[in-house]
Design an enzyme around this catalytic site. Structure first.
Site, mmCIF file in Angstrom:
data_model
loop_
_atom_site.group_PDB
_atom_site.id
_atom_site.type_symbol
_atom_site.label_atom_id
_atom_site.label_comp_id
_atom_site.label_asym_id
_atom_site.label_seq_id
_atom_site.Cartn_x
_atom_site.Cartn_y
_atom_site.Cartn_z
ATOM 1 N N CYS A 119 0.833 -1.199 0.000
ATOM 2 C CA CYS A 119 0.000 0.000 0.000
ATOM 3 C C CYS A 119 0.874 1.257 0.000
ATOM 4 C CB CYS A 119 -0.920 -0.015 1.218
ATOM 5 S SG CYS A 119 -2.159 1.306 1.216
ATOM 6 N N CYS A 120 1.887 1.272 0.870
ATOM 7 C CA CYS A 120 2.798 2.420 0.924
ATOM 8 C C CYS A 120 3.514 2.619 -0.406
ATOM 9 C CB CYS A 120 3.831 2.221 2.037
ATOM 10 S SG CYS A 120 3.191 2.385 3.720
ATOM 11 N N CYS A 202 -1.142 8.490 7.062
ATOM 12 C CA CYS A 202 -2.503 8.174 6.636
ATOM 13 C C CYS A 202 -3.389 7.927 7.856
ATOM 14 C CB CYS A 202 -2.505 6.947 5.735
ATOM 15 S SG CYS A 202 -1.690 7.206 4.145
ATOM 16 N N CYS A 205 -3.610 4.488 9.542
ATOM 17 C CA CYS A 205 -2.326 3.945 9.996
ATOM 18 C C CYS A 205 -1.667 4.801 11.070
ATOM 19 C CB CYS A 205 -1.369 3.802 8.820
ATOM 20 S SG CYS A 205 -1.996 2.722 7.520
ATOM 21 N N CYS A 229 7.976 3.616 5.731
ATOM 22 C CA CYS A 229 7.043 3.294 4.651
ATOM 23 C C CYS A 229 7.740 3.017 3.332
ATOM 24 C CB CYS A 229 6.040 4.431 4.467
ATOM 25 S SG CYS A 229 6.799 5.994 4.005
#
Length: 247
Positions: A119-120, A202, A205, A229
């Site tokens: 995702c990162c 985010c 997170c 990240c």
């Protein structure tokens, strides 16, 4: 002289200068090829203030992952209005995000370190690479005190992954120094900081930290891995000495 081979010369040119003088020297030397990435944290707000107040020829960009806090986006609008700065916002590729969500779900990052890094990568690393293209020096708001992973950072480093010089002007600042500077200069900041959200990323997170926890403890708190990240982690940055030894 190649960029890599000029690193020691560059380091010598800013030795014993004030922070303001350092920024001015580098901004003038790399004019048109120097950029600052702001995640709108307190450190980045200080650097934004300096770039604006010194009227430096430094481009500024930010990454909008699509999962940021509303307070973070509101702050972006506030600082653009206050400092009359042009801040370019980079977004992840729509198709890549759609594929990611299809493969591991909208909140799949909670299911494992690999999923979170996927995702990162899509939301941060890929857009960062686009933002850094054409630049020779990258200004960051990283501080050595933020986490054990960042304790060995240097003021100037060679970022191997992005083939760029990374300049960390606040590397030796303490959190107390940071807060004092913000207060003295009345620099706008994210109101979540007042609720113990020290390192803000985010929304899904990030959580507030508890007394005694380091600043990065609120990021990906469900993991035991290093709190990075991929923008700055992975041992991809090297000190000038280490880089020079390889030349």
């Amino acid at each position: 002289m190649s960029l890599q081979k000029s690193l020691h010369e560059l380091e010598a040119s800013i030795a014993n200068l004030s922070l303001e003088e350092e920024l001015q020297v580098l901004a003038n030397y790399f004019q048109g090829k120097i950029t600052f990435s702001t995640s709108l944290g307190q450190e980045d707000q200080v650097i934004t203030h300096l770039i604006a107040s010194l009227n430096l020829p430094v481009s500024i960009f930010s990454l909008d992952t699509g999962r940021l806090f509303p307070e973070t986006l509101d702050l972006l609008a506030r600082i653009q209005a206050k400092y009359k700065l042009s801040i370019k916002v980079y977004y992840p590729d729509t198709q890549q995000v759609e594929d990611l969500v299809l493969q591991q779900g909208i909140n799949g990052f909670y299911e494992g370190v690999e999923q979170r890094k996927n995702c990162c990568f899509v939301r941060k690393v890929v857009p960062l690479r686009r933002a850094l293209e054409g630049n020779q020096i990258w200004i960051t708001g990283l501080r050595a005190e933020q986490s054990p992973n960042r304790a060995s950072m240097k003021r100037l480093e060679w970022d191997e992954a992005n083939q760029i010089i990374k300049y960390n002007p606040l590397v030796d600042w303490t959190y107390e120094q940071l807060l004092q500077y913000i207060q003295i200069h009345k620099i706008p900041y994210n109101p979540l900081h007042d609720k113990n959200f020290i390192s803000i990323g985010c929304a899904p997170c990030t959580r507030a930290i508890q007394p005694g926890e380091d600043a990065r403890a609120g990021r990906w708190w469900w993991e035991e891995s290093k709190k990075e990240c991929g923008l700055h982690g992975g041992g991809r940055s090297e000190s000038l000495d280490a880089r020079s030894e390889k030349e």
